[in-house]
Design a protein around this motif. Structure first.
Motif, PDB file in Angstrom:
ATOM      1  N   GLN A 175       0.829  -1.204   0.000  1.00  0.00           N
ATOM      2  CA  GLN A 175       0.000   0.000   0.000  1.00  0.00           C
ATOM      3  C   GLN A 175       0.863   1.255   0.000  1.00  0.00           C
ATOM      4  OE1 GLN A 175      -2.719  -1.911   3.297  1.00  0.00           O
ATOM      5  NE2 GLN A 175      -3.660   0.000   2.611  1.00  0.00           N
ATOM      6  N   ALA A 176       1.967   1.220   0.774  1.00  0.00           N
ATOM      7  CA  ALA A 176       2.874   2.375   0.816  1.00  0.00           C
ATOM      8  C   ALA A 176       3.479   2.624  -0.562  1.00  0.00           C
ATOM      9  CB  ALA A 176       3.970   2.141   1.858  1.00  0.00           C
ATOM     10  N   VAL A 177       3.934   1.569  -1.214  1.00  0.00           N
ATOM     11  CA  VAL A 177       4.526   1.697  -2.547  1.00  0.00           C
ATOM     12  C   VAL A 177       3.507   2.265  -3.533  1.00  0.00           C
ATOM     13  CG1 VAL A 177       5.394   0.369  -4.526  1.00  0.00           C
ATOM     14  CG2 VAL A 177       6.302  -0.066  -2.234  1.00  0.00           C
ATOM     15  N   ASP A 178       2.281   1.819  -3.438  1.00  0.00           N
ATOM     16  CA  ASP A 178       1.224   2.348  -4.318  1.00  0.00           C
ATOM     17  C   ASP A 178       1.040   3.850  -4.110  1.00  0.00           C
ATOM     18  OD1 ASP A 178       0.777  -0.118  -5.434  1.00  0.00           O
ATOM     19  OD2 ASP A 178      -0.982  -0.583  -4.204  1.00  0.00           O
ATOM     20  N   MET A 179       1.068   4.290  -2.848  1.00  0.00           N
ATOM     21  CA  MET A 179       0.914   5.725  -2.560  1.00  0.00           C
ATOM     22  C   MET A 179       2.085   6.525  -3.115  1.00  0.00           C
ATOM     23  SD  MET A 179      -0.772   6.433   1.184  1.00  0.00           S
ATOM     24  CE  MET A 179      -0.850   8.186   0.786  1.00  0.00           C
ATOM     25  N   PHE A 180       3.313   6.029  -2.901  1.00  0.00           N
ATOM     26  CA  PHE A 180       4.491   6.734  -3.413  1.00  0.00           C
ATOM     27  C   PHE A 180       4.431   6.825  -4.939  1.00  0.00           C
ATOM     28  CE2 PHE A 180       6.772   4.983   0.521  1.00  0.00           C
ATOM     29  CZ  PHE A 180       6.613   6.162   1.226  1.00  0.00           C
ATOM     30  N   ASN A 181       4.085   5.732  -5.587  1.00  0.00           N
ATOM     31  CA  ASN A 181       4.025   5.736  -7.053  1.00  0.00           C
ATOM     32  C   ASN A 181       2.932   6.664  -7.573  1.00  0.00           C
ATOM     33  OD1 ASN A 181       6.151   4.045  -7.963  1.00  0.00           O
ATOM     34  ND2 ASN A 181       5.039   2.237  -7.260  1.00  0.00           N
ATOM     35  N   ALA A 182       1.810   6.743  -6.843  1.00  0.00           N
ATOM     36  CA  ALA A 182       0.739   7.657  -7.248  1.00  0.00           C
ATOM     37  C   ALA A 182       1.202   9.109  -7.153  1.00  0.00           C
ATOM     38  CB  ALA A 182      -0.497   7.429  -6.374  1.00  0.00           C
ATOM     39  N   LEU A 183       1.948   9.428  -6.113  1.00  0.00           N
ATOM     40  CA  LEU A 183       2.471  10.787  -5.950  1.00  0.00           C
ATOM     41  C   LEU A 183       3.456  11.120  -7.066  1.00  0.00           C
ATOM     42  CD1 LEU A 183       3.015  10.846  -2.070  1.00  0.00           C
ATOM     43  CD2 LEU A 183       1.344  12.182  -3.345  1.00  0.00           C
ATOM     44  N   LEU A 184       4.267  10.136  -7.460  1.00  0.00           N
ATOM     45  CA  LEU A 184       5.250  10.370  -8.519  1.00  0.00           C
ATOM     46  C   LEU A 184       4.592  10.429  -9.892  1.00  0.00           C
ATOM     47  CD1 LEU A 184       8.054   8.048  -7.142  1.00  0.00           C
ATOM     48  CD2 LEU A 184       8.138  10.550  -7.307  1.00  0.00           C
ATOM     49  N   ALA A 185       3.470   9.727 -10.051  1.00  0.00           N
ATOM     50  CA  ALA A 185       2.752   9.765 -11.331  1.00  0.00           C
ATOM     51  C   ALA A 185       2.194  11.157 -11.606  1.00  0.00           C
ATOM     52  CB  ALA A 185       1.626   8.733 -11.327  1.00  0.00           C
ATOM     53  N   SER A 186       1.821  11.860 -10.525  1.00  0.00           N
ATOM     54  CA  SER A 186       1.280  13.214 -10.699  1.00  0.00           C
ATOM     55  C   SER A 186       2.387  14.247 -10.852  1.00  0.00           C
ATOM     56  CB  SER A 186       0.379  13.585  -9.520  1.00  0.00           C
ATOM     57  OG  SER A 186       1.117  13.598  -8.316  1.00  0.00           O
ATOM     58  N   ASP A 187       3.596  13.946 -10.316  1.00  0.00           N
ATOM     59  CA  ASP A 187       4.736  14.859 -10.444  1.00  0.00           C
ATOM     60  C   ASP A 187       6.008  14.070 -10.128  1.00  0.00           C
ATOM     61  OD1 ASP A 187       6.623  16.834 -10.480  1.00  0.00           O
ATOM     62  OD2 ASP A 187       5.707  18.077  -8.925  1.00  0.00           O
ATOM     63  N   ALA A 188       6.782  13.767 -11.164  1.00  0.00           N
ATOM     64  CA  ALA A 188       7.994  12.952 -10.966  1.00  0.00           C
ATOM     65  C   ALA A 188       9.105  13.731 -10.272  1.00  0.00           C
ATOM     66  CB  ALA A 188       8.492  12.423 -12.305  1.00  0.00           C
TER      67      ALA A 188
END
Length: 654
Positions: free
Chosen positions: A263-276
């Motif tokens: 779940q943590a990895v999913d959150m981090f990746n979602a944040l990076l998808a919106s702004d790398a």
């Protein structure tokens, strides 16, 4: 020179400066310089000398004094402000701007420096920086003068004076939010976490729209390992502060702390998808992958963090800290160049120095390696203003307070047999022992839990400080405290009957542990002193372990630890099992059986194949314990023997 005498002379110099008696002030400063002063006193004298020289028009002399000061205290905000004024006076606008920036970085309460920066940003049409400076100026100007003054004192490491000013203000202005936040921060710096947590919780309840209070509260809860509480509060606060990056990061890191890594990895990746372009998120993602053993993805994430923020020292250190990663010659050369850039912060420079120390060690250039390890440790030790005498005094207090009668005449405590505490020095093999034991079907591995420290902080009384207050704990109090510990740590457990808490610093609290959890098992992870101390010296810890940043300091801490463990053996005979790291390397099966016998659980072959156990590991030894038993860590200090005299002298007879 006594502290009182020194302060009287400092006050006399200040009065002379205020009265424009600069020649008299200079003479008094020179007299003080000739005395034998501790580092903090010398810093204060050098600062006054620089001010006097600037007021006298001797800018070159002032700059010289300030450079000497900053070598002792590289994070002295007011010294950088003084430096900026001198560069301004000599027409060096670029150096002045850099110094004003550093002044605000290390002391964000310096209103004058922020105003100077605002003018510089306007001159260069830097709209984003101008907005940031304007916001900070508005915030500082909105603070009551005593609170602003107390913040200034705190950033300049005058914690006692800052607390006194803050408490006086709160007596007249009860529940003022900024004063509450400041007092909580001072409590955190003093490690009085229980009081700080109460203050921040109250502040958030009283001022639910105060984002700074929310962020500070979440940060402290994370520090204390109260990850479930962070998730609960974050979920609530995200409805108020929608899409706030700091709150979302707090939630993701808490999920990581609760072993909900996917779940943590999913959150981090979602944040990076919106702004790398979010280096801190890439870094956190790398940490998440590292705990699962996915080194390729961790490496990619750390490299991305460095790509988006080339001065991000933590990204390079995280690569080095994976142990298996090797910097090539070009990467090392680039890192050396970055470390030499005037604009790099001390924190980033510290991380880079440790990374370069490891990089040059891997390439067997031990002279350069030690130079960078030494520089990184020097910067860190002076930044944290660590005094080993405090740890030695705390250990003496434990020995004085925890005598045999404390345990023989007292009863109570929560009777749960579940906890297994692995204590000792960091870098002594505790992660290996945890991995071995967590490979048993009836034992859960968790992490370095902060709960004992938090509970110990909560019992310190007004009349008797910790640990002397332990004698006054009632049977019911001991029972409830032990029960609290079991309930608080349930989040980190699986289905095993037993679980491991491997916070090494809990060796300081064995007396407290045995009062509240009389059936707890305690294992002392012991390692060769020179291997252990040098391994600590090479390690940049995420937080705490300030003793490790000096060769003399780490040696004295190790010896104090041995002294306290000997004391526990004398007053709690047979309650603590000592496991020598070298014995584990020599006879894995024998030591495994010895530990399992002590714990009262049957032998399982899986404990010998510990490297095959899949679990999350969050310590620097994560990669090593996923390999079969080996001796790669032994004798790593020997190529540095010529530079290790301050350490070796403590163990001549070891």
């Amino acid at each position: 020179m006594t502290t009182q005498d020194f302060q009287q002379q400092i006050n006399a110099i200040k009065r002379a400066v205020q009265g424009s008696q600069l020649s008299q002030a200079t003479a008094m400063v020179e007299q003080l310089k000739a005395r034998s002063l501790v580092a903090a006193q010398r810093v204060e004298v050098l600062y006054l000398a620089a001010v006097i020289n600037r007021l006298s028009g001797s800018h070159a002399a002032a700059i010289s004094e300030l450079n000497e000061l900053l070598a002792l205290r590289p994070d002295h905000g007011r010294a950088f402000q003084e430096l900026a004024y001198n560069h301004q006076a000599t027409g060096d606008a670029q150096q002045a701007a850099s110094a004003f920036y550093r002044a605000t970085h290390y002391n964000p309460a310096l209103l004058a420096s922020w105003k100077q920066l605002l003018a510089i940003y306007r001159q260069h049409n830097d709209a984003a920086a101008e907005q940031l400076a304007s916001q900070q100026i508005d915030y500082l100007q909105g603070l009551p003068p005593p609170v602003l003054g107390a913040y200034d004192l705190m950033y300049e490491k005058q914690l006692g004076a800052a607390e006194q000013v803050c408490r006086q203000f709160l007596q007249q202005n009860k529940h003022h939010p900024e004063a509450m936040l400041l007092l909580a921060e001072l409590g955190i710096q003093h490690k009085v976490y229980h009081d700080a947590e109460f203050l921040l919780e109250s502040c958030v309840e009283l001022y639910p729209d105060n984002l700074r209070a929310v962020i500070s509260y979440l940060s402290l809860l994370a520090k204390l390992g109260k990850h479930q509480k962070v998730v609960t509060i974050s979920d609530k606060q995200l409805s108020r502060f929608t899409d706030n990056l700091q709150i979302m990061m707090a939630r993701a890191n808490a999920l990581l702390g609760l072993n909900q890594t996917a779940q943590a990895v999913d959150m981090f990746n979602a944040l990076l998808a919106s702004d790398a372009d979010r280096p801190a998120v890439w870094l956190a993602l790398g940490h998440a992958y590292k705990t699962t053993g996915d080194t390729d993805k961790a490496t990619h994430a750390y490299l991305q963090a460095a790509h988006y923020h080339p001065q991000f020292g933590d990204a390079y250190w995280s690569l080095a800290n994976m142990k298996s990663y090797r910097f090539d010659d070009q990467s090392l050369a680039e890192m050396v160049t970055i470390a030499q850039q005037p604009s790099i912060s001390i924190e980033d420079n510290i991380h880079l120095c440790f990374a370069l120390g490891k990089g040059f060690e891997d390439s067997q250039d031990y002279e350069k390696s030690f130079a960078y390890y030494s520089k990184g440790n020097h910067l860190k030790l002076h930044s944290v203003q660590y005094d080993i005498r405090r740890a030695e005094q705390a250990i003496e207090a434990q020995m004085k307070a925890c005598q045999p009668e404390l345990f023989s005449a007292k009863s109570g405590g929560f009777p749960a047999p579940d906890p297994i505490f692995i204590v000792g020095m960091p870098r002594a093999g505790s992660t290996l022992l945890e991995q071995i034991l967590a490979s048993h079907s009836d034992i859960d591995g968790t992490m370095e839990l902060h709960n004992i420290l938090s509970l110990a902080s909560s019992v310190s009384g007004q009349k008797k400080p910790y640990p002397f207050c332990l004698a006054d704990l009632s049977t019911e109090q001991c029972y409830q405290l032990g029960k609290q510990y079991i309930e608080q740590t349930r989040y980190y457990r699986g289905t095993g009957s037993f679980f491991i808490d491997k916070m090494p610093n809990n060796f300081m609290h064995i007396g407290f542990i045995k009062r509240i959890l009389p059936n707890a098992k305690i294992i002392d992870a012991r390692r060769d002193p020179i291997d252990c101390c040098f391994s600590n010296f090479k390690q940049l810890f995420g937080e705490g372990q300030e003793f490790s940043y000096g060769l003399d300091e780490v040696a004295r801490y190790y010896k104090a630890y041995i002294k306290l463990m000997d004391h526990w053996e004398s007053v709690l005979s047979g309650e603590v099992l000592r496991v020598q790291h070298e014995d584990v390397l020599d006879d894995l099966e024998g030591q495994v059986k010895r530990m399992l016998d002590y714990l009262g659980v049957p032998f399982e072959p899986g404990c010998l194949n510990f490297h095959q156990t899949e679990r999350l590991i969050k310590t620097p030894s994560a990669e090593q314990v996923r390999q079969p038993i080996n001796r790669q860590g032994q004798g790593r200090w020997q190529p540095y023997q010529a530079q290790l005299a301050p350490l070796l002298k403590h163990f001549d007879n070891a």
